[in-house]
Design an enzyme around this catalytic site. Structure first.
Site, mmCIF file in Angstrom:
data_model
loop_
_atom_site.group_PDB
_atom_site.id
_atom_site.type_symbol
_atom_site.label_atom_id
_atom_site.label_comp_id
_atom_site.label_asym_id
_atom_site.label_seq_id
_atom_site.Cartn_x
_atom_site.Cartn_y
_atom_site.Cartn_z
ATOM 1 N N SER A 277 -55.081 41.518 0.698
ATOM 2 C CA SER A 277 -55.460 42.836 1.192
ATOM 3 C C SER A 277 -55.720 43.829 0.054
ATOM 4 C CB SER A 277 -54.374 43.343 2.149
ATOM 5 O OG SER A 277 -54.775 44.499 2.821
ATOM 6 N N ASP A 288 -65.710 42.878 -10.421
ATOM 7 C CA ASP A 288 -67.147 43.124 -10.237
ATOM 8 C C ASP A 288 -67.700 44.086 -11.276
ATOM 9 O OD1 ASP A 288 -67.119 41.410 -8.126
ATOM 10 O OD2 ASP A 288 -67.668 42.871 -6.589
ATOM 11 N N LYS A 302 -57.485 38.097 2.745
ATOM 12 C CA LYS A 302 -57.411 39.021 3.884
ATOM 13 C C LYS A 302 -58.369 40.174 3.647
ATOM 14 C CE LYS A 302 -54.358 41.978 6.580
ATOM 15 N NZ LYS A 302 -55.137 43.212 6.336
#
Length: 418
Positions: A277, A288, A302
């Site tokens: 999460s 990224d 998740k």
């Protein structure tokens, strides 16, 4: 026995949605009238809502008033119980991760463990909220859970003593001069502020940071806004995470701001199968943007957002309302964050010093005059062994530290070559 036909008003003109709702009220009416024992209306309504949400996904759930109250306490970091985050995986109650310094953690429970029984009750068909309610209880009381793990030949019982669980969200340490370690155990109301305080302390200890290890292993997640704020600390700008859902309010984008951004020191983020999460949001954003190297093993996966909705009788609804995506548009739902460098945990066994010998131990060896301005390799060794044993036995952390140190070594070589 026949119950006869329940009267319906305007059935011919009813919409399909009305017909479905009429079916529900028919069953409710039959149960209230003809069930073998009288049942409270609220119990029937609660049971119906619970079943409805359980049919959606593992993370949507109805919370009666007592469970809703405890859930609100969770986000502030203190509650009673065993110290594990759980989910339903493939229909089985599964541990997402144990929380550090709790009964579950000390007993050796691990991410991925399947809880087959709580006391004498099998967990099959047990909701997450029911399981949470069973495992929580007064401080000092015992509870036995039966666990299955891949490495077990058969299920094993773990008996734990409940405690008041106080979760320290952030802890930090200097590993070596200039190289810092920060562990985020869970994303709570003060996590971002606690992280800033920890970084301030680390800078005061080191002058400046040459590298940072951000440890998100076995971090089950927590508050979305804190994951965004933690990412913002290390990113000067750009998208952190965005969500997509059916309602307009579920279409959200969160971006970093240039103010108060940390220096651009090298970073390694550690993750594993217990990272879920909110911790996956942070790892995905830093990965990224190329801000950090992600190391460890694949995270939990998740990639959904739950909204907590209070209801009129002090109960609550935890409803999955959106999916979240990393800045590059990758949904991690059921896939997880893939580390840049895969490092599995292993047990480190150090060779005993008495079993080793060097050139200086050989008879008639000759000495080389020491250069006062040059540090001998043995000094690095001594510095390494000053590390706390908790860290030295952590293979993944040591690999992360080696990577940070190697980056500076190669950078120095580049300057020398130039």
């Amino acid at each position: 026995m026949s119950f006869g036909k329940v009267n319906r008003i305007g059935t011919a003109e009813a919409t399909p949605q009305y017909q479905d709702l009429q079916l529900f009220t028919d069953v409710l009416s039959i149960v209230r009238k003809s069930y073998v024992e009288e049942v409270e209306m609220k119990d029937l309504i609660y049971g119906a809502i619970d079943g409805m949400l359980a049919s959606l996904d593992p993370h949507s759930a109805f919370m009666p008033p007592d469970i809703y109250k405890e859930m609100m306490i969770d986000t502030s970091g203190e509650f009673g119980g065993l110290g594990i985050e759980i989910t339903i995986k493939d229909g089985i109650l599964t541990i997402v991760s144990p929380i550090e310094d709790t009964p579950a953690y000390r007993a050796g429970l691990q991410a991925g463990d399947q809880i087959l029984k709580i006391e004498d009750q099998f967990t099959k068909d047990l909701s997450i909220m029911d399981a949470v309610k069973m495992m929580r209880g007064p401080k000092g009381t015992k509870i036995t859970i039966t666990v299955m793990r891949e490495s077990f030949d058969k299920p094993q019982e773990f008996t734990l003593v409940r405690e008041i669980i106080t979760v320290k969200s952030v802890k930090s340490s200097t590993l070596e001069d200039g190289y810092a370690y920060v562990r985020v155990a869970q994303f709570q109301e003060r996590t971002a502020n606690d992280l800033l305080d920890a970084l301030k302390l680390l800078r005061s200890q080191n002058g400046s940071l040459r590298g940072l290890i951000l440890d998100l292993r076995n971090n089950p997640g927590g508050l979305l806004d804190q994951a965004v704020k933690v990412s913002d600390i290390f990113l000067p700008g750009g998208l952190i995470v965005y969500t997509e859902g059916r309602e307009e309010g579920a279409q959200m984008k969160f971006s970093a701001h240039p103010n108060n951004t940390e220096d651009d020191f090298p970073m390694v983020v550690l993750i594993n199968g217990g990272s879920a999460s909110a911790s996956e949001i942070v790892a995905g954003a830093l990965q990224d943007h190329g801000r950090a190297v992600v190391m460890g093993t694949q995270s939990f996966g998740k990639g959904s957002v739950q909204t907590i909705i209070p209801l009129t009788d002090d109960s609550g609804l935890r409803l999955t309302t959106a999916r979240y995506y990393t800045p590059n548009g990758t949904s991690i739902q059921a896939t997880g964050i893939i580390p840049d460098i895969l490092v599995n945990p292993i047990e480190i066994q150090e060779a005993k010093e008495g079993m080793l010998f060097r050139e200086k131990d050989l008879k008639n060896h000759f000495e080389t005059p020491e250069k006062t301005d040059e540090k001998l390799p043995e000094e690095d060794e001594r510095q390494m062994f000053q590390l706390n044993e908790e860290y030295r036995d952590d293979y993944q952390l040591m690999r992360a530290l080696d990577l940070l140190k190697g980056w500076h070594i190669f950078k120095a070589l580049d300057r020398t070559a130039a």
